[in-house]
Design a protein around this motif. Structure first.
Motif, PDB file in Angstrom:
ATOM      1  N   ASN A  25       0.815  -1.218   0.000  1.00 52.31           N
ATOM      2  CA  ASN A  25       0.000   0.000   0.000  1.00 52.31           C
ATOM      3  C   ASN A  25       0.845   1.263   0.000  1.00 52.31           C
ATOM      4  OD1 ASN A  25      -2.571  -1.065  -0.209  1.00 52.31           O
ATOM      5  ND2 ASN A  25      -2.764  -1.354   1.996  1.00 52.31           N
ATOM      6  N   ALA A  26       2.033   1.197   0.594  1.00 52.10           N
ATOM      7  CA  ALA A  26       2.934   2.361   0.585  1.00 52.10           C
ATOM      8  C   ALA A  26       3.337   2.722  -0.842  1.00 52.10           C
ATOM      9  CB  ALA A  26       4.180   2.087   1.431  1.00 52.10           C
ATOM     10  N   ILE A  27       3.294   1.753  -1.724  1.00 56.51           N
ATOM     11  CA  ILE A  27       3.608   1.986  -3.143  1.00 56.51           C
ATOM     12  C   ILE A  27       2.324   2.184  -3.952  1.00 56.51           C
ATOM     13  CG2 ILE A  27       4.606   0.953  -5.237  1.00 56.51           C
ATOM     14  CD1 ILE A  27       6.502  -0.597  -3.237  1.00 56.51           C
ATOM     15  N   PRO A  30      -0.040   5.781  -3.482  1.00 58.30           N
ATOM     16  CA  PRO A  30       0.355   6.959  -4.268  1.00 58.30           C
ATOM     17  C   PRO A  30       0.177   6.756  -5.780  1.00 58.30           C
ATOM     18  CG  PRO A  30       2.000   6.479  -2.611  1.00 58.30           C
ATOM     19  CD  PRO A  30       1.047   5.323  -2.624  1.00 58.30           C
ATOM     20  N   VAL A  53       2.270   7.651   3.367  1.00 59.42           N
ATOM     21  CA  VAL A  53       3.298   6.659   3.017  1.00 59.42           C
ATOM     22  C   VAL A  53       4.186   6.364   4.227  1.00 59.42           C
ATOM     23  CG1 VAL A  53       5.362   6.257   1.604  1.00 59.42           C
ATOM     24  CG2 VAL A  53       3.264   7.115   0.549  1.00 59.42           C
ATOM     25  N   SER A 124      -5.648  11.532   1.058  1.00 59.98           N
ATOM     26  CA  SER A 124      -4.359  11.162   1.655  1.00 59.98           C
ATOM     27  C   SER A 124      -4.286  11.599   3.113  1.00 59.98           C
ATOM     28  CB  SER A 124      -3.203  11.799   0.873  1.00 59.98           C
ATOM     29  OG  SER A 124      -3.142  11.282  -0.428  1.00 59.98           O
TER      30      SER A 124
END
Length: 174
Positions: A25-27, A30, A53, A124
């Motif tokens: 999810n960190a990739i 975004p 992130v 975000s």
């Protein structure tokens, strides 16, 4: 197999995917935001996206360490927790900055690139706030565990998160 081993095995089976999911999810988040906004993001979105992130990476590191700890691989566990504890204030500052920039995007007509930028910032920022609370304070995620979901639906409130409990234990051991 004893009840304790079965329970530990069940817990590990449930927790093992968490770190992978948070790292992905960190990739992916975004990338998805950039795709949905057609790349129309400015600093208004990038600040809360950075907060989101960072918290996803903290989550990935925590869950990977937790799984290793539950498997008896405790080397580095306390160092990881100390690093995560030191990141609490910087993460909070970044989350608050992300919320302020998202708000600025709605107030200042000339600040965002457009509506997509505003929504990317707002989404975000919301996710960053939820992740911060979910990790450093209270478990807000209840969809993956039947017992947790029943507890929430019964109105018994949100329990302290696993990470919050581990950080409290670290402080007590001081």
């Amino acid at each position: 197999m004893s009840a304790t081993n079965r329970t530990r095995t069940d817990i590990l089976m449930r927790l093992e995917p968490y770190w992978k999911m948070e790292a992905a999810n960190a990739i992916l988040m975004p990338v998805m935001i950039l795709f949905l906004s057609k790349g129309q993001v400015s600093w208004i979105s990038l600040v809360p996206m950075a907060a989101m992130v960072l918290l996803l990476v903290i989550g990935a590191l925590y869950w990977r360490g937790k799984v290793r700890q539950l498997k008896g691989q405790t080397k580095g566990w306390s160092c990881l927790l100390m690093a995560i504890a030191r990141l609490k204030l910087p993460a909070l500052v970044l989350v608050l900055a992300g919320c302020m920039t998202a708000l600025a995007g709605w107030i200042g007509a000339d600040l965002p690139i457009g509506t997509a930028d505003r929504w990317a910032a707002t989404g975000s920022a919301a996710l960053a706030v939820l992740e911060y609370v979910n990790y450093y304070h209270r478990q807000v995620q209840h969809f993956d565990n039947k017992a947790d979901f029943k507890r929430m639906m019964a109105g018994k409130g949100f329990r302290p998160s696993w990470m919050a409990r581990d950080l409290a234990d670290l402080r007590r051991k001081g």
